[in-house]
Design an enzyme around this catalytic site. Structure first.
Site, mmCIF file in Angstrom:
data_model
loop_
_atom_site.group_PDB
_atom_site.id
_atom_site.type_symbol
_atom_site.label_atom_id
_atom_site.label_comp_id
_atom_site.label_asym_id
_atom_site.label_seq_id
_atom_site.Cartn_x
_atom_site.Cartn_y
_atom_site.Cartn_z
ATOM 1 N N TYR A 1 0.815 -1.221 0.000
ATOM 2 C CA TYR A 1 0.000 0.000 0.000
ATOM 3 C C TYR A 1 0.842 1.260 0.000
ATOM 4 C CZ TYR A 1 -0.198 0.003 5.292
ATOM 5 O OH TYR A 1 0.044 0.021 6.635
ATOM 6 N N GLU A 2 0.201 2.356 -0.394
ATOM 7 C CA GLU A 2 0.858 3.654 -0.611
ATOM 8 C C GLU A 2 1.962 3.569 -1.662
ATOM 9 O OE1 GLU A 2 -0.656 6.055 0.393
ATOM 10 O OE2 GLU A 2 -1.856 5.164 1.977
ATOM 11 N N GLY A 3 1.761 2.704 -2.649
ATOM 12 C CA GLY A 3 2.727 2.544 -3.728
ATOM 13 C C GLY A 3 3.596 1.331 -3.517
#
Length: 587
Positions: free
Chosen positions: A431-433
């Site tokens: 998550y978040e890239g």
């Protein structure tokens, strides 16, 4: 076992690695000294250990619960969050002008680590709120700041980030949520967002959603996105809460880990939203929040690694099994006496402390860059963020896996808690890239865009540390030798990538993740090497202690056992592209 926040190491990193001599002179820190920071972190450490850590196992077992559009968190979470708000912990790193305490970013990162080590599910709510605060501080209007920042910084309201949609994933250019202008200057927001952390819950009075959407006449692709603030409950001119907005939680996900954190699917049905900044600049604004979130997710990696290490260390001291291989005694001994268990424990500790040191140094650079607006400092800080996110999260999966291994068969049993850390850590490189997105950002935006100028400034600073080590004792020289080999690997890889990116972009990006891992390893080893130099200097000045001795031992282990991985990553970059790009996948 109980969680013991590593306040001593956190304060060591803040004092010696966060550029404190410069950060403490910033106008924003005029009234802050190290004693203030230590007092705040010691108080928060006690809160995390006593109030939050016991929730972790309960939350994992019970999970967040969804029923008829409402989300309820596991037993004890609401009471603990109320205490969190009452004690003002959300406010620690935020500006005094809006009700914050105003501590530097490195102190905020230390607080994030302790909270997420205590319970990562619980820590995700304040983490996303921090990101919303940062985005509004830098891009919100005066009216939006006045309306939203006070309650968010107090923790009475929480914040979310709404990017992902079912058809879009990480490809934000495919975002389809619509934003239609209304006569009263608000917008009607319609669409579905998925993977919204704490998108619905029962902890706060209001939830402030920051939503990417597209106006009817916007250009296609990512350049046509705008950012909107969409409160779950509408807010009156005087700050009072009004009726519910038309934002509905359709469901929450059933997940491998962080089970007490509700991951929501949200349906926006002509919900009332308010434009942040200018139309079609939403992705630029959202990157502010994403950058902050990516850094703190890296700190989450350090957090879960620390918790897994503490649990594994306690088990290794207590678990008695097998005689020592050297035959020194005839009876079975605690497994910490066996060489390979020591290897695993030291790898866990070194990766954790290396990640913490790198994150703390990056936090200081982020503060300096933000307040001084120095282009080179900003570039170096931005260079470091994907390293913190990518390296610390990937290594968290390794560290928590080693924690399971040290527990042996009992690590596979949920009651020990080791498996939970492993499951929780697995989301962090996603998550978040994802790690690949961080690697593409590092290589494409942070290295190729300026022709490697920032990367060369980065390596020049490390060469200065290497020279200092060469003038030290045998331990310092050994650490310096390890750092020198890693530097050579980094420079060879950098030169190859810059040259081949001009001729064969696929070959260059085939090595992007190995380059991220090489550079993250190198940066963490650098900060541990600096820690060893500082510890030796303190010892020479009469401050000898087991803590300082351990700092030096950790840096030496890292140099001998972990920095050599940089050479392997270089080989993957320089020699791995052909085998990767030409391999077939028969149907």
């Amino acid at each position: 076992m109980s969680y013991q926040p590593p306040v001593q190491d956190l304060m060591f990193c803040i004092e010696h690695l966060s550029h404190w001599d410069k950060v403490s002179k910033l106008p924003a820190q005029a009234d802050t000294d190290l004693a203030d920071v230590a007092a705040a972190l010691e108080g928060f450490a006690q809160f995390c250990a006593e109030q939050i850590a016991p929730l972790s196992y309960v939350g994992d077992a019970q999970s967040a619960h969804f029923d008829k559009g409402r989300v309820t968190l596991p037993k004890g979470h609401a009471q603990a969050y109320a205490q969190f708000v009452e004690m003002g912990w959300q406010a620690l790193p935020h500006p005094v002008d809006y009700g914050g305490v105003g501590l530097p970013r490195a102190a905020g990162a230390a607080a994030v680590e302790m909270l997420n080590a205590a319970d990562m599910s619980f820590g995700l709510c304040p983490l996303l709120t921090d990101g919303a605060i940062e985005a509004l501080l830098l891009t919100g209007s005066d009216e939006q700041k006045s309306t939203y920042l006070g309650p968010l910084i107090s923790g009475r309201w929480s914040g979310t980030m709404n990017l992902t949609e079912p058809q879009a994933g990480s490809d934000l250019g495919r975002v389809a949520t619509k934003a239609v202008r209304r006569e009263d200057a608000s917008y009607g927001i319609t669409g579905t967002k998925i993977y919204i952390t704490y998108g619905a819950h029962d902890l706060t009075e209001n939830i402030i959603h920051l939503v990417l959407a597209r106006t009817p006449d916007a250009p296609a692709g990512p350049k046509g996105l705008s950012l909107f603030v969409v409160p779950q409950k509408l807010v009156g001119p005087d700050g009072t809460l009004g009726p519910e907005n038309t934002v509905n939680c359709v469901s929450i996900e059933h997940k491998l880990g962080v089970r007490a954190s509700p991951t929501a699917v949200l349906d926006y049905a002509d919900a009332t939203g308010f434009l942040i900044g200018q139309e079609n600049s939403g992705l630029e604004y959202m990157f502010i929040m994403m950058n902050a979130a990516r850094f703190t997710v890296g700190v989450q990696g350090v957090a879960v690694s620390e918790r897994a290490y503490q649990r594994a260390l306690a088990y290794a001291r207590d678990r008695v099994q097998s005689r020592p291989v050297n035959g020194s005694v005839k009876d079975a001994v605690p497994i910490i006496d066996h060489p390979d268990v020591r290897r695993m424990l030291l790898r866990m500790r070194s990766l954790t402390e290396g990640g913490r040191a790198m994150a703390t140094a990056t936090a200081g650079l982020l503060d300096l860059g933000h307040h001084q607006q120095d282009a080179e400092t900003i570039a170096l800080a931005e260079f470091m963020v994907p390293l913190v996110k990518g390296f610390c999260t990937e290594r968290a999966v390794e560290v928590t896996s080693l924690g399971v291994q040290i527990h042996g068969g009992m690590g596979f049993i949920e009651e020990t808690g080791a498996a939970q850390h492993y499951r929780d850590a697995r989301i962090l490189p996603i998550y978040e890239g994802t790690t690949a997105i961080q690697a593409n950002d590092l290589l494409g935006r942070k290295v190729m865009r300026d022709g490697g100028a920032t990367a060369r400034r980065f390596v020049a600073q490390i060469a200065e540390t290497e020279a200092k080590l060469a003038r030290g004792d045998r331990t310092a020289q050994a650490i310096g030798q390890g750092l020198g080999l890693a530097r050579a690997a980094f420079e060879d890889a950098l030169d190859w990538l810059l040259e081949n990116s001009k001729q064969n972009i696929d070959a260059a990006f085939a090595g992007s993740v190995p380059f991220l891992m090489l550079t993250g390893n190198f940066a963490a080893g650098w900060q541990l090497a600096q820690s060893a130099l500082i510890a030796q200097n303190l010892q020479e000045n009469g401050q000898d202690s087991p803590f300082l001795t351990q700092k030096i031992a950790t840096a030496l282990f890292y140099a001998r056992h972990i920095l050599p991985d940089c050479t392997a990553e270089k080989t993957r970059i320089l020699q791995g592209a052909d085998s990767l790009l030409t391999a077939a996948f028969p149907e």
